[in-house]
Scaffold this motif. Structure first.
Motif, PDB file in Angstrom:
ATOM      1  N   THR A   1      -2.971  20.739 -25.157  1.00  0.00           N
ATOM      2  CA  THR A   1      -2.400  21.743 -24.268  1.00  0.00           C
ATOM      3  C   THR A   1      -2.070  23.008 -25.050  1.00  0.00           C
ATOM      4  OG1 THR A   1      -1.432  20.039 -22.861  1.00  0.00           O
ATOM      5  CG2 THR A   1      -0.508  22.251 -22.672  1.00  0.00           C
TER       6      THR A   1
ATOM      7  N   PRO B   1       1.956  23.870 -18.324  1.00  0.00           N
ATOM      8  CA  PRO B   1       1.392  22.589 -18.761  1.00  0.00           C
ATOM      9  C   PRO B   1       0.016  22.378 -18.126  1.00  0.00           C
ATOM     10  CG  PRO B   1       3.674  22.323 -18.142  1.00  0.00           C
ATOM     11  CD  PRO B   1       3.282  23.719 -17.733  1.00  0.00           C
ATOM     12  N   GLY B   2      -0.876  21.754 -18.864  1.00  0.00           N
ATOM     13  CA  GLY B   2      -2.219  21.499 -18.362  1.00  0.00           C
ATOM     14  C   GLY B   2      -3.225  22.569 -18.752  1.00  0.00           C
ATOM     15  N   THR B   3      -2.783  23.632 -19.453  1.00  0.00           N
ATOM     16  CA  THR B   3      -3.700  24.669 -19.892  1.00  0.00           C
ATOM     17  C   THR B   3      -4.454  24.170 -21.125  1.00  0.00           C
ATOM     18  OG1 THR B   3      -2.205  26.402 -19.110  1.00  0.00           O
ATOM     19  CG2 THR B   3      -3.895  27.060 -20.705  1.00  0.00           C
ATOM     20  N   PRO B   4      -5.785  24.044 -21.039  1.00  0.00           N
ATOM     21  CA  PRO B   4      -6.538  23.526 -22.183  1.00  0.00           C
ATOM     22  C   PRO B   4      -6.575  24.544 -23.321  1.00  0.00           C
ATOM     23  CG  PRO B   4      -8.023  24.064 -20.376  1.00  0.00           C
ATOM     24  CD  PRO B   4      -6.623  24.299 -19.883  1.00  0.00           C
TER      25      PRO B   4
ATOM     26  N   ALA C   1      -9.370  19.237 -19.241  1.00  0.00           N
ATOM     27  CA  ALA C   1      -8.277  18.757 -18.404  1.00  0.00           C
ATOM     28  C   ALA C   1      -8.713  17.465 -17.734  1.00  0.00           C
ATOM     29  CB  ALA C   1      -7.899  19.801 -17.366  1.00  0.00           C
TER      30      ALA C   1
ATOM     31  N   GLY D   1      -4.550  18.204 -16.254  1.00  0.00           N
ATOM     32  CA  GLY D   1      -3.857  17.690 -17.429  1.00  0.00           C
ATOM     33  C   GLY D   1      -2.805  16.686 -17.025  1.00  0.00           C
TER      34      GLY D   1
END
Length: 179
Positions: free
Chosen positions: A109, A144-147, A156, A165
């Protein structure tokens, strides 16, 4: 500030040897004292995970707390363990070891100032390894979840519609945490 870090976190396990082996193999942790009380019914092992930080691992006969699993933000007052990698190279080495042991997927992340990878130890305790993001743009914070672009193999995870994510995004709200 009056503090410079965390001294220790006390955790419960049902298998001290397995937990010690995991933290030694992944993080090059050093094992300190091992104490036993009440004919071995209560065991305490000290695992040094940094210059000033350690895990105080308790194995208590008949205690099943380490077996309980709950989704993120449903785990009680302490949700997960966040560890700081010593360098970007150390972060990459830890990530490779976690993936090799099946303790983590490849997803990293990009929170903006920090990169992180989540893992589960042998007891299912969720942990996160963090490092300062060398590609960070000052003032930019990602959800959160941002590659992380630095880790292109990390995609993700698809958990169904609306999930990216580890986090579920809902229309009309900024973030709604799910798992």
């Amino acid at each position: 500030m009056l503090l410079n870090g965390v001294n220790h976190v006390a955790i419960l396990t049902h298998d001290t040897d397995q937990l010690v082996a995991f933290y030694r193999e992944v993080f090059d942790a050093e094992i300190g004292a091992h104490l036993e009380e009440f004919d071995g019914a209560v065991q305490l092992t000290f695992i040094r995970i940094g210059q000033t930080a350690e895990l105080n691992v308790f194995q208590i006969e008949g205690n099943t707390e380490a077996d309980r699993q709950a989704p993120m933000f449903g785990r009680g007052r302490i949700d997960h363990l966040g560890l700081q990698a010593a360098s970007l190279g150390a972060f990459d080495q830890i990530r490779d070891r976690l993936i090799a042991l099946g303790a983590s997927d490849r997803f990293v992340t990009d929170f903006g100032p920090v990169l992180s990878i989540f893992f589960r130890d042998p007891d299912g305790l969720e942990g996160e390894v963090c490092i300062q993001n060398p590609d960070a743009v000052p003032g930019v914070h990602n959800p959160p979840g941002t590659p992380a672009a630095r880790y292109p193999a990390a995609r993700a995870r698809s958990l169904g519609p609306g999930w990216v994510g580890r986090v579920r995004f809902r229309a009309g709200s900024r973030l709604a945490y799910g798992i």
